[in-house]
Scaffold this motif. Structure first.
Motif, PDB file in Angstrom:
ATOM      1  N   SER A  78       2.148  -7.330   0.620  1.00  0.00           N
ATOM      2  CA  SER A  78       2.405  -6.086  -0.105  1.00  0.00           C
ATOM      3  C   SER A  78       1.179  -5.171  -0.076  1.00  0.00           C
ATOM      4  CB  SER A  78       2.863  -6.362  -1.535  1.00  0.00           C
ATOM      5  OG  SER A  78       1.939  -7.161  -2.204  1.00  0.00           O
ATOM      6  N   THR A  79      -0.027  -5.755  -0.113  1.00  0.00           N
ATOM      7  CA  THR A  79      -1.217  -4.910  -0.055  1.00  0.00           C
ATOM      8  C   THR A  79      -1.354  -4.254   1.317  1.00  0.00           C
ATOM      9  OG1 THR A  79      -2.294  -6.395  -1.617  1.00  0.00           O
ATOM     10  CG2 THR A  79      -3.706  -4.847  -0.479  1.00  0.00           C
ATOM     11  N   ALA A  80      -1.033  -5.009   2.374  1.00  0.00           N
ATOM     12  CA  ALA A  80      -1.128  -4.434   3.719  1.00  0.00           C
ATOM     13  C   ALA A  80      -0.185  -3.238   3.855  1.00  0.00           C
ATOM     14  CB  ALA A  80      -0.801  -5.492   4.763  1.00  0.00           C
ATOM     15  N   ILE A  81       1.064  -3.411   3.398  1.00  0.00           N
ATOM     16  CA  ILE A  81       2.020  -2.291   3.475  1.00  0.00           C
ATOM     17  C   ILE A  81       1.505  -1.119   2.634  1.00  0.00           C
ATOM     18  CG2 ILE A  81       4.382  -1.548   2.984  1.00  0.00           C
ATOM     19  CD1 ILE A  81       5.235  -4.469   3.358  1.00  0.00           C
ATOM     20  N   ALA A  82       1.023  -1.444   1.433  1.00  0.00           N
ATOM     21  CA  ALA A  82       0.552  -0.376   0.538  1.00  0.00           C
ATOM     22  C   ALA A  82      -0.610   0.385   1.168  1.00  0.00           C
ATOM     23  CB  ALA A  82       0.136  -0.967  -0.807  1.00  0.00           C
ATOM     24  N   ALA A  83      -1.511  -0.344   1.858  1.00  0.00           N
ATOM     25  CA  ALA A  83      -2.674   0.316   2.447  1.00  0.00           C
ATOM     26  C   ALA A  83      -2.247   1.284   3.547  1.00  0.00           C
ATOM     27  CB  ALA A  83      -3.639  -0.730   2.995  1.00  0.00           C
ATOM     28  N   VAL A  84      -1.340   0.826   4.434  1.00  0.00           N
ATOM     29  CA  VAL A  84      -0.907   1.678   5.544  1.00  0.00           C
ATOM     30  C   VAL A  84      -0.139   2.890   5.028  1.00  0.00           C
ATOM     31  CG1 VAL A  84       0.529   1.771   7.591  1.00  0.00           C
ATOM     32  CG2 VAL A  84      -0.875  -0.248   7.162  1.00  0.00           C
ATOM     33  N   VAL A  85       0.880   2.627   4.197  1.00  0.00           N
ATOM     34  CA  VAL A  85       1.691   3.732   3.678  1.00  0.00           C
ATOM     35  C   VAL A  85       0.830   4.669   2.830  1.00  0.00           C
ATOM     36  CG1 VAL A  85       3.665   4.338   2.224  1.00  0.00           C
ATOM     37  CG2 VAL A  85       3.793   2.351   3.720  1.00  0.00           C
ATOM     38  N   GLY A  86      -0.053   4.065   2.017  1.00  0.00           N
ATOM     39  CA  GLY A  86      -0.901   4.875   1.145  1.00  0.00           C
ATOM     40  C   GLY A  86      -1.815   5.792   1.941  1.00  0.00           C
ATOM     41  N   PHE A  87      -2.387   5.270   3.033  1.00  0.00           N
ATOM     42  CA  PHE A  87      -3.284   6.093   3.842  1.00  0.00           C
ATOM     43  C   PHE A  87      -2.538   7.282   4.447  1.00  0.00           C
ATOM     44  CE2 PHE A  87      -5.071   6.963   8.125  1.00  0.00           C
ATOM     45  CZ  PHE A  87      -6.250   7.563   7.712  1.00  0.00           C
ATOM     46  N   PHE A  88      -1.369   7.021   5.054  1.00  0.00           N
ATOM     47  CA  PHE A  88      -0.635   8.133   5.674  1.00  0.00           C
ATOM     48  C   PHE A  88      -0.123   9.119   4.620  1.00  0.00           C
ATOM     49  CE2 PHE A  88      -0.681   5.267   9.312  1.00  0.00           C
ATOM     50  CZ  PHE A  88      -1.096   6.160  10.284  1.00  0.00           C
ATOM     51  N   THR A  89       0.226   8.589   3.456  1.00  0.00           N
ATOM     52  CA  THR A  89       0.630   9.487   2.373  1.00  0.00           C
ATOM     53  C   THR A  89      -0.530  10.410   2.004  1.00  0.00           C
ATOM     54  OG1 THR A  89       2.046   7.739   1.533  1.00  0.00           O
ATOM     55  CG2 THR A  89       1.595   9.566   0.054  1.00  0.00           C
ATOM     56  N   ALA A  90      -1.724   9.824   1.903  1.00  0.00           N
ATOM     57  CA  ALA A  90      -2.889  10.637   1.549  1.00  0.00           C
ATOM     58  C   ALA A  90      -3.133  11.708   2.605  1.00  0.00           C
ATOM     59  CB  ALA A  90      -4.110   9.732   1.399  1.00  0.00           C
ATOM     60  N   VAL A  91      -2.990  11.340   3.877  1.00  0.00           N
ATOM     61  CA  VAL A  91      -3.191  12.317   4.949  1.00  0.00           C
ATOM     62  C   VAL A  91      -2.201  13.475   4.794  1.00  0.00           C
ATOM     63  CG1 VAL A  91      -3.023  12.684   7.428  1.00  0.00           C
ATOM     64  CG2 VAL A  91      -4.143  10.631   6.554  1.00  0.00           C
ATOM     65  N   LEU A  92      -0.936  13.118   4.500  1.00  0.00           N
ATOM     66  CA  LEU A  92       0.083  14.166   4.313  1.00  0.00           C
ATOM     67  C   LEU A  92      -0.271  15.061   3.132  1.00  0.00           C
ATOM     68  CD1 LEU A  92       3.517  12.403   4.874  1.00  0.00           C
ATOM     69  CD2 LEU A  92       2.479  14.215   6.228  1.00  0.00           C
ATOM     70  N   ILE A  93      -0.711  14.437   2.027  1.00  0.00           N
ATOM     71  CA  ILE A  93      -1.004  15.228   0.832  1.00  0.00           C
ATOM     72  C   ILE A  93      -2.183  16.167   1.108  1.00  0.00           C
ATOM     73  CG2 ILE A  93      -1.772  15.129  -1.571  1.00  0.00           C
ATOM     74  CD1 ILE A  93      -0.324  12.445  -1.789  1.00  0.00           C
ATOM     75  N   ILE A  94      -3.203  15.639   1.792  1.00  0.00           N
ATOM     76  CA  ILE A  94      -4.400  16.442   2.034  1.00  0.00           C
ATOM     77  C   ILE A  94      -4.095  17.610   2.967  1.00  0.00           C
ATOM     78  CG2 ILE A  94      -6.666  16.374   3.142  1.00  0.00           C
ATOM     79  CD1 ILE A  94      -6.969  13.565   1.917  1.00  0.00           C
ATOM     80  N   SER A  95      -3.123  17.412   3.867  1.00  0.00           N
ATOM     81  CA  SER A  95      -2.780  18.506   4.773  1.00  0.00           C
ATOM     82  C   SER A  95      -2.321  19.741   4.005  1.00  0.00           C
ATOM     83  CB  SER A  95      -1.701  18.064   5.757  1.00  0.00           C
ATOM     84  OG  SER A  95      -0.446  18.077   5.117  1.00  0.00           O
ATOM     85  N   GLY A  96      -1.832  19.522   2.785  1.00  0.00           N
ATOM     86  CA  GLY A  96      -1.678  20.639   1.871  1.00  0.00           C
ATOM     87  C   GLY A  96      -0.493  21.556   2.086  1.00  0.00           C
ATOM     88  N   ASN A  97       0.418  21.251   2.981  1.00  0.00           N
ATOM     89  CA  ASN A  97       1.579  22.129   3.116  1.00  0.00           C
ATOM     90  C   ASN A  97       2.667  21.722   2.124  1.00  0.00           C
ATOM     91  OD1 ASN A  97       2.874  19.886   4.267  1.00  0.00           O
ATOM     92  ND2 ASN A  97       1.951  20.411   6.256  1.00  0.00           N
ATOM     93  N   TRP A  98       3.834  22.336   2.216  1.00  0.00           N
ATOM     94  CA  TRP A  98       4.854  22.100   1.181  1.00  0.00           C
ATOM     95  C   TRP A  98       5.349  20.653   1.187  1.00  0.00           C
ATOM     96  CZ3 TRP A  98       9.522  20.415   2.945  1.00  0.00           C
ATOM     97  CH2 TRP A  98       9.801  20.672   4.295  1.00  0.00           C
TER      98      TRP A  98
END
Lengths: 286, 426, 294
Positions: A78-98
């Protein structure tokens, strides 16, 4: 004593005063919590009878190894999945579009859900006659055993869901202040999207990704509600075993519960310790 | 060795810094010393009262915290809307502390006693019975010999075995009865048109209908009771199982139980690879139509669950010829409560005819009364007779026919542990 | 990739580029095009679904008076769940939760910030040991608190409310310390030094320069600390000893019963709202950057 020496010393005094207010509550809780748990596991704090030092509690608990491996397995996946999904989620959020804003709001909402509620909700979603099965019109007998099944799917899904939101929150929080300028500079210098992700975003995010994953891992090992509600009857993870023993009808089971807690603690500390050693090697930290 | 002098000059910053770790070490040692002292040997016995008036005077103005399982909306509403106002009329404020498991209350009391907090406990009153009561009694956690003082205890029969012993543990005035319950099997009339009439029949039915039956995993209260029902059945009736636990009796009787359950397992829901963790999860499986038969130790709640649409209209309680386990649940007062008199007033009020009648109404809560109906006045008796009949749950008289006595509480962990190692670990 | 853009003009004498926060509009430079754009939209949708899906049962059940298997959607919509949630004391529990979480955030945030400031400057002796200690509460399984800590607190006659706050603050400190340390790692001491050189007192520097600069990080730390208090169940129950009935306690006891799905769903959804509002405020907390022209 020279003036040259006294300056860092004054700094040191100030630094100590700044750290002390945080140390006091943490020390009370951690040392008190671990200390009393160890003392109970050694039979020195019985509910009835006289205290006597013994390690019986560590020996009388059956199938400890199986439970430890199961706990580790659930936590690692579960931590491995959380790390991968969490990282890409952060990248999406930082990109700052809608799109990033929507993902940001949804993941923030997920962070706020207590695990107990998360477990109840995932149970309602994934069980044989749950919301998904109802909407898709699949009868219970054809629905895979996601809840309480041999794969621990629902348990892992719940932890991965909650912890990926947490990982994303931590990465966004620590990077938002400096990421964009680096990213824009790299883009202006002609770096491709993939290269920017690999060479700019990931190295900058890695320390907080590692810390957030370590926290998620420790939490997953230590919490019991999710595995108890969504898991299989046997074998049981360490935390579920500890709580079952703690709540057991016999008064003598408390030391055993404490022993399981001590083992969980050692396991967590060992693995998080390794992760922290890894952190020290990362140059981006400091 | 350096000796600490009270008038030594203030420590320099350097030494102050160096003292962080020693200070932490001292804190740790103090913490351990605080906790490692043995549990206080003289457990509190609580205040002494001469008569009921004495209790009433002491109770006036007290706030009683009643810790009770909060998963039953009807029960919560009864306590908040019916019992609490009646207590308030006698000068006692009743506050309900909703918990997810009665063990939480017991563990709180134990921890307080472990810490030597003998007079100001956070738990004043607990809804309790069975192994929780026994564990508390072993640890001397209950205030005892107080029920004789309650005026309303005269309405309760003093020879009713359900009320003088709680799962084989003598009550000894350490808890006041609140209501009775009967272990009940529940089936869906639409899918089981010809239900079996014995426990063995139920197991056979389960084998003929694979995947349509299961039971909660021990040590869940209901799952554990099911083990005892099957133990009675495979032993040829409760008469053949000694109520008092002994290793010999366990070694002699339990193999047949586990053999039968092992044989049954492949025919259960999910082929017996897993079991519902709680009786609530079991009820959910029944509500969703995944299984056609279930069991409950609290049939009182069925009426409301059918009415609000959680359970199908065709839900029926099954009465079996060999009879089922019956028990009573009680109010216990921890010996370290600071509001013992107030708690006694609440327990007494809960035993009044008005409260027992209100609680027995299926629209309110539907809990079976503990009062001795034959000893009541004709008027009071008429109040119970006038209660509406539930369309789902039969009356207590019918339900408790051939009722089996509960085994002593020592049997419970033994059977549960055996089940975990032989059946769950299959 | 095109570098032709109007948003970055190199000849403008920008001393310090304005810092960006999540939620700001992305600049055209880092915006993807073509296939990458489609890929990004698909992955955004998938991740949004991943986070949204577990909320689906809560939303559907919140408004379901009756929903029996195998109906695909609630059979009868209504507000029974809300009524039951209020009847079970949900309103008061909501206020208790809010108060507790705010107290935890107000205490744990400055403590974490101060510790992070000292540790990030490297003047603290045993800095590594202290870092490990401050991080260690996350390793402590919550049930260790149930098993032992409470005996200690009771024996020391710590009032239940103080005990709950103490333990929750200790649990929140790793989060606030870590979050503030990351912020200080990127913090430029030059602003403080410049202010002091120009004659500002240390108090004035703290209030007018330092705090405004770290405000966003402080807000994020406070949010994490708030969440620790907001979502805790076990510590509030065990250490609080029934004196503090918070939202998770009501949710847990309702969820342990049968047929309470709709009231549990209403309570759970209402538990998501305050942190989200808080997060909205945080998104608006901007660096009050002294170098920024306003």
């Amino acid at each position: 004593m020279t003036a040259v020496q006294s300056r860092p010393r004054r700094h040191g005094m100030r630094a100590t005063l700044l750290v002390l207010p945080a140390i006091i509550p943490v020390a009370i809780v951690v040392i008190g919590g671990i200390g009393t748990t160890v003392v109970q596991s050694l039979g020195l704090m019985p509910l009835v009878g006289t205290p006597a030092l013994s390690v019986d509690a560590f020996e009388s608990t059956d199938n400890l190894l199986g439970s430890a491996l199961l706990s580790l397995g659930i936590a690692v996946v579960s931590t491995a999945i959380a790390a991968v999904v969490g990282f890409f989620t952060a990248v999406l959020i930082i990109s700052g579009n809608w799109g990033g804003r929507i993902v940001g709001a949804l993941s923030a909402a997920a962070v706020t859900v207590p695990h107990l509620v998360g477990a109840a909700s995932v149970g309602l979603l994934l069980s044989d006659s749950g919301v998904l099965a109802r909407i898709l019109g699949i009868p219970p007998e054809s629905w895979p055993a996601l809840v309480a099944g041999p794969t621990w799917f629902a348990v892992i899904a719940e932890y991965a869901w909650k912890e990926s939101a947490f990982v994303a929150l931590i990465i966004v929080g620590t990077l938002a202040t400096r990421i964009t300028s680096y990213d824009e500079t790299a883009a202006m210098l002609g770096a491709s999207r993939g290269a920017r992700l690999r060479l700019v975003l990931f190295p900058l995010a890695a320390p907080s990704l590692l810390v957030a994953s370590a926290i998620a891992f420790a939490y997953t090992l230590g919490s019991y509600e999710v595995a108890w509600l969504l898991g299989k009857t046997y074998p049981e993870p360490l935390s579920v075993m500890a709580l079952r023993l703690f709540n057991s009808a016999s008064l003598t089971a408390r030391p055993e519960a404490a022993a399981v807690a001590v083992i969980t603690l050692l396991l967590t500390a060992a693995i998080v310790g390794v992760a922290m050693l890894g952190l020290r090697r990362m140059r981006a930290w400091q | 060795m350096q000796i600490w002098l009270p008038f030594r000059r203030a420590a320099s910053p350097t030494t102050a810094r160096r003292r962080i770790l020693p200070a932490l070490a001292t804190a740790a040692v103090t913490a351990l010393a605080l906790s490692a002292c043995s549990a206080p040997t003289n457990t509190p016995s609580g205040p002494e009262f001469f008569d009921w008036a004495d209790v009433q005077i002491a109770a006036d103005g007290q706030t009683v915290k009643l810790w009770m399982w909060g998963g039953d909306d009807q029960g919560n509403a009864y306590v908040d809307d019916v019992l609490a106002p009646a207590a308030a009329a006698q000068g006692v404020t009743l506050e309900r502390v909703p918990i997810a498991d009665t063990k939480d209350a017991l563990n709180r009391v134990f921890t307080e006693l472990q810490a030597g907090r003998n007079t100001d406990g956070a738990v004043d009153l607990v809804w309790i019975n069975g192994d929780n009561f026994r564990t508390g009694k072993q640890a001397d956690a209950w205030f005892c010999e107080w029920t004789d003082l309650l005026p309303n205890m005269t309405l309760v029969s003093d020879s009713d075995p359900l009320l003088t012993e709680d799962f084989g543990t003598p009550v000894d005035g350490c808890e006041a009865p609140w209501h009775k319950a009967q272990f009940s099997f529940v089936y869906n009339e639409a899918t089981v048109p010809n239900p079996p009439t014995t426990i063995e029949g139920i197991l056979d039915w389960a084998e003929d209908n694979p995947g349509r039956f299961t039971y909660p995993a021990a040590p869940d209260f209901t799952g554990s009771a099911f083990l005892r029902e099957v133990l009675y059945s495979v032993s040829g009736g409760y008469e053949n199982v000694p109520s008092v636990y002994s290793d010999d009796a366990f070694a002699e009787l339990s193999p047949a139980l586990y053999e039968r359950l092992d044989q049954l397992a492949p025919s259960l829901w999910r082929e017996g690879t897993t079991y519902p963790a709680t009786s609530e999860q079991l009820t959910k499986l029944f509500a969703d139509g995944e299984i056609d038969m279930m069991m409950t130790y609290g049939p009182a709640t069925l009426t409301a669950l059918v009415e609000n649409g959680t359970l199908p209209d065709t839900t029926r309680v099954l009465t079996v010829d060999d009879g089922t386990l019956g028990n009573a649940s009680f109010f216990g007062i921890p010996s370290n409560s600071g509001n013992i008199a107030g708690a006694m007033v609440v327990a007494n009020e809960a035993l009044s005819v008005e409260q027992q009648v209100a609680k027995a109404d299926p629209a309110v809560w539907g809990q079976f009364t503990v009062l001795d109906l034959d000893a009541l006045s004709a008027d009071d008796r008429a109040l119970f007779d006038a209660l509406p009949q539930s369309p789902v749950v039969p009356t207590f008289d019918i339900l408790s026919q051939n009722a089996n006595p509960e085994l002593s509480a020592e049997w419970v962990p033994a059977l549960d542990d055996g089940w975990r190692t032989t059946i769950a670990a299959r | 990739m095109s570098a032709g853009t109007t948003s970055v003009s190199l000849d403008k004498p920008v001393v310090h580029p304005p810092r960006r926060m999540p939620g700001d509009h992305g600049s055209p430079l880092t915006q993807s095009r073509g296939v990458a754009r489609v890929l990004r939209i698909v992955s955004t949708a998938l991740i949004a679904l991943w986070f949204a899906l577990p909320f689906l049962p809560l939303v559907l059940w919140s408004f379901a008076n009756q929903w029996m298997h195998p109906a695909a959607f609630p059979m009868e919509a209504g507000t029974d769940g809300l009524t039951a949630a209020i009847a079970n004391g949900g309103g008061l529990a909501f206020l208790h939760s809010l108060l507790l979480s705010l107290v935890v955030a107000v205490i744990a945030t400055p403590l974490g910030a101060m510790a992070a400031r000292a540790l990030s400057r490297g003047h603290v002796r045993f800095g590594k040991a202290i870092t490990v200690l401050l991080f260690s509460p996350v390793l402590l399984p919550p049930f260790a608190a149930v098993l032992g800590l409470n005996v200690l607190l009771l024996r020391a006659w710590v009032p239940p409310a103080v005990g709950v706050v103490l333990v929750l603050v200790a649990v929140a400190i790793p989060y606030t310390t870590f979050s503030m340390r990351a912020a200080y790692a990127a913090y430029d001491d030059g602003f403080d030094d410049a202010a002091r050189t120009l004659g500002a007192s240390s108090r004035l520097t703290l209030w007018r320069i330092h705090l405004p600069l770290i405000a966003p990080a402080l807000a994020r730390s406070a949010f994490l600390a708030f969440l620790v208090g907001w979502s805790d169940y076990l510590i509030t129950l065990v250490v609080g000893g029934g004196h503090m009935i918070t939202l998770p306690l009501i949710i847990a006891s309702s969820a342990s019963g049968v047929g309470n799905e709709s009231s549990v769903a209403v309570l759970s959804l209402s538990a998501v709202i305050p942190p989200l509002i808080l997060l909205g405020f945080i998104a608006r907390t901007r660096n009050l950057d002294p170098g920024k022209q306003r």
